[in-house]
Write an enzyme that holds these catalytic residues in place. Structure first.
Site, PDB file in Angstrom:
ATOM      1  N   GLU A  59      -1.281  -1.384  -4.818  1.00  0.00           N
ATOM      2  CA  GLU A  59      -2.475  -0.592  -5.084  1.00  0.00           C
ATOM      3  C   GLU A  59      -2.173   0.464  -6.138  1.00  0.00           C
ATOM      4  O   GLU A  59      -1.115   1.090  -6.125  1.00  0.00           O
ATOM      5  CB  GLU A  59      -2.947   0.093  -3.800  1.00  0.00           C
ATOM      6  CG  GLU A  59      -4.255   0.826  -3.956  1.00  0.00           C
ATOM      7  CD  GLU A  59      -4.787   1.377  -2.646  1.00  0.00           C
ATOM      8  OE1 GLU A  59      -5.435   2.426  -2.691  1.00  0.00           O
ATOM      9  OE2 GLU A  59      -4.553   0.762  -1.586  1.00  0.00           O
ATOM     10  N   ASP A  65      -2.486   1.040   7.536  1.00  0.00           N
ATOM     11  CA  ASP A  65      -1.605   0.894   6.368  1.00  0.00           C
ATOM     12  C   ASP A  65      -1.208  -0.562   6.157  1.00  0.00           C
ATOM     13  O   ASP A  65      -1.183  -1.043   5.017  1.00  0.00           O
ATOM     14  CB  ASP A  65      -0.356   1.769   6.515  1.00  0.00           C
ATOM     15  CG  ASP A  65      -0.700   3.247   6.534  1.00  0.00           C
ATOM     16  OD1 ASP A  65      -1.413   3.693   5.627  1.00  0.00           O
ATOM     17  OD2 ASP A  65      -0.262   3.952   7.466  1.00  0.00           O
ATOM     18  N   ASP A  83       0.887  -1.167   0.000  1.00  0.00           N
ATOM     19  CA  ASP A  83       0.000   0.000   0.000  1.00  0.00           C
ATOM     20  C   ASP A  83       0.924   1.217   0.000  1.00  0.00           C
ATOM     21  O   ASP A  83       1.424   1.628   1.048  1.00  0.00           O
ATOM     22  CB  ASP A  83      -0.897  -0.002   1.232  1.00  0.00           C
ATOM     23  CG  ASP A  83      -1.772   1.236   1.301  1.00  0.00           C
ATOM     24  OD1 ASP A  83      -2.306   1.655   0.253  1.00  0.00           O
ATOM     25  OD2 ASP A  83      -1.928   1.792   2.411  1.00  0.00           O
TER      26      ASP A  83
END
Length: 178
Positions: free
Chosen positions: A67, A139, A7
């Site tokens: 992502e 996160d 991420d």
């Protein structure tokens, strides 16, 4: 198969490592890479690059997923996020990993069942799917969700290959069916 999920963010990049055995997922590790906000951009990107390299060396994933950047209201923030994402992808491909890319909507859909899930819902489902004793940080949970999404997409590709003659040559490369 060990999967590394990322991420990306400039200040705090999340990482999550899971193992996929058949249809079962097992938690291996997760955490965050913090770059600090006072440092100039190039050293922060170096921290992301080097830290993801350390995660790869430690856990030896077979593949990775990250992502995709979404367009933010603030173009400057989007640009900085893209640079952090670029540093992460460079670390992944530098280690010869295939990298799949997923949108936030695809990730939420795969983990929660709806593309409009909240961060809290993603955290909760990641903890349930991986049988964690508590909620991971946001996160790290997002990075684990990316890895879970990739694990599920891998299942779908295997199913396609088993149902359609000639489709067995299909595989995922850079988040696309090829």
């Amino acid at each position: 198969m060990i999967i590394l999920g990322i991420d990306p963010a400039l200040r705090t990049t999340g990482f999550g490592v899971i193992e996929k055995q058949g249809s079962r997922l097992r938690y291996i590790a997760s955490g965050t890479i913090k770059t600090g906000s006072e440092t100039a951009l190039p050293p922060r990107l170096k921290v992301i690059l080097a830290s993801i390299g350390e995660v790869i060396a430690t856990y030896r994933p077979a593949c990775a997923a990250i992502e995709k950047v979404f367009v933010n209201v603030n173009p400057q923030s989007t640009l900085l996020l893209g640079q952090a994402r670029g540093a992460a992808i460079t670390a992944l491909v530098g280690a010869d990993l295939d990298v799949a890319e997923f949108t936030p909507t695809q990730i939420k859909q795969a983990v929660v069942g709806t593309g409009k899930a909240t961060k809290a819902q993603v955290q909760d489902m990641v903890a349930r799917l991986l049988k964690l004793p508590g909620l991971p940080g946001s996160d790290a949970a997002d990075a684990l969700a990316v890895a879970i999404c990739h694990a599920h997409s891998h299942d779908a590709l295997s199913l396609i290959g088993s149902l359609s003659p000639g489709a067995s040559s299909l595989h995922m490369k850079n988040g696309r069916l090829v």
